[in-house]
Design a protein around this motif. Structure first.
Motif, short mmCIF file in Angstrom:
data_model
loop_
_atom_site.label_atom_id
_atom_site.label_comp_id
_atom_site.label_asym_id
_atom_site.label_seq_id
_atom_site.Cartn_x
_atom_site.Cartn_y
_atom_site.Cartn_z
N VAL A 167 -45.31 -39.41 43.26
CA VAL A 167 -45.33 -37.98 43.10
C VAL A 167 -44.20 -37.32 42.30
O VAL A 167 -43.25 -37.69 42.38
N PRO A 168 -44.44 -36.53 41.34
CA PRO A 168 -45.77 -35.61 40.91
C PRO A 168 -46.73 -36.60 40.40
O PRO A 168 -46.31 -37.49 39.34
N VAL A 169 -47.95 -36.46 40.54
CA VAL A 169 -49.07 -37.01 39.46
C VAL A 169 -49.73 -36.05 39.20
O VAL A 169 -50.56 -34.99 39.88
N VAL A 170 -50.45 -36.08 37.83
CA VAL A 170 -51.15 -35.14 37.01
C VAL A 170 -52.33 -35.81 36.94
O VAL A 170 -52.50 -36.82 36.39
N VAL A 171 -53.40 -35.24 37.55
CA VAL A 171 -54.76 -35.67 37.35
C VAL A 171 -55.73 -34.79 36.67
O VAL A 171 -55.68 -33.67 37.00
N ILE A 172 -56.44 -35.40 35.44
CA ILE A 172 -57.18 -34.54 34.85
C ILE A 172 -58.46 -35.13 35.05
O ILE A 172 -58.79 -36.16 34.55
N ASP A 173 -59.55 -34.32 35.27
CA ASP A 173 -61.14 -34.81 35.52
C ASP A 173 -61.12 -36.02 36.11
O ASP A 173 -61.88 -36.98 35.75
N GLU A 174 -60.40 -36.18 37.50
CA GLU A 174 -60.35 -37.24 38.40
C GLU A 174 -59.80 -38.63 37.88
O GLU A 174 -59.81 -39.55 38.63
N GLU A 175 -58.95 -38.46 36.65
CA GLU A 175 -58.19 -39.95 35.98
C GLU A 175 -56.83 -39.14 36.03
O GLU A 175 -56.30 -38.19 35.74
N GLU A 176 -55.99 -40.21 36.28
CA GLU A 176 -54.63 -40.01 36.34
C GLU A 176 -54.10 -39.84 34.95
O GLU A 176 -54.44 -40.81 33.99
N PHE A 177 -53.49 -38.68 34.58
CA PHE A 177 -52.85 -38.71 33.29
C PHE A 177 -51.39 -38.72 33.21
O PHE A 177 -50.94 -39.72 32.27
N TRP A 217 -44.70 -38.62 37.50
CA TRP A 217 -43.23 -38.22 37.76
C TRP A 217 -42.87 -37.46 36.38
O TRP A 217 -42.46 -36.25 36.61
N GLU A 218 -43.25 -37.77 35.13
CA GLU A 218 -42.59 -36.73 34.12
C GLU A 218 -43.89 -36.56 33.16
O GLU A 218 -44.76 -37.41 33.09
N VAL A 219 -43.95 -35.24 32.49
CA VAL A 219 -44.99 -34.95 31.84
C VAL A 219 -44.85 -34.34 30.53
O VAL A 219 -43.72 -33.42 30.47
N ASP A 220 -45.31 -35.07 29.41
CA ASP A 220 -44.84 -34.27 27.94
C ASP A 220 -45.91 -33.33 27.87
O ASP A 220 -47.21 -33.38 27.89
N ASN A 221 -45.45 -32.10 27.58
CA ASN A 221 -46.13 -31.00 27.52
C ASN A 221 -47.42 -30.96 26.30
O ASN A 221 -48.33 -30.46 26.36
N ASP A 222 -46.62 -31.55 25.20
CA ASP A 222 -47.63 -31.59 23.94
C ASP A 222 -48.65 -32.69 23.99
O ASP A 222 -49.91 -32.53 24.09
N GLU A 223 -48.44 -33.71 24.96
CA GLU A 223 -49.47 -34.78 25.28
C GLU A 223 -50.26 -34.02 26.23
O GLU A 223 -51.71 -34.31 26.42
N LEU A 224 -50.02 -33.36 27.28
CA LEU A 224 -50.84 -32.51 28.19
C LEU A 224 -51.92 -31.48 27.51
O LEU A 224 -53.06 -31.62 27.77
N ALA A 225 -51.26 -30.69 26.38
CA ALA A 225 -51.92 -29.97 25.76
C ALA A 225 -53.26 -30.67 25.08
O ALA A 225 -54.17 -29.93 25.24
N ALA A 226 -52.72 -31.68 24.33
CA ALA A 226 -53.89 -32.34 23.42
C ALA A 226 -54.91 -32.75 24.61
O ALA A 226 -56.02 -32.79 24.15
N GLU A 227 -54.42 -33.32 25.76
CA GLU A 227 -55.41 -34.04 26.58
C GLU A 227 -56.45 -32.85 27.15
O GLU A 227 -57.59 -33.11 27.24
#
Length: 73
Positions: free
Chosen positions: A46-56, A59-69
């Motif tokens: 953890v942390p794990v970001v899940v979008i629409d029940e799928e692991e995205f 540990w680390e998140v790229d904000n630009d990739e997250l915004a695109a997804e």
């Protein structure tokens, strides 16, 4: 997916909250220790970001990739 005692979880949640809000989505923090099935699935991963029940991300998140997804969802 977070843990109450996880500093990285707090940091990532604060980091991604503006991105999620800007996309019109909502951020829900789920404490894996409160649900045995999730504690077994995620363990210390953890942390794990899940979008629409799928692991995205884990540990680390790229904000630009997250915004695109989030724009695709």
């Amino acid at each position: 997916m977070v843990r109450a005692t996880c500093g990285s979880c707090e940091r990532v949640a604060a980091q991604i909250e503006p991105v999620v809000r800007a996309s019109g989505a909502s951020l829900s923090l789920v404490n894996v220790d409160e649900i045995q099935e999730l504690a077994l699935e995620y363990g210390d991963r953890v942390p794990v970001v899940v979008i629409d029940e799928e692991e995205f991300a884990c540990w680390e998140v790229d904000n630009d990739e997250l915004a695109a997804e989030l724009a695709r969802s």
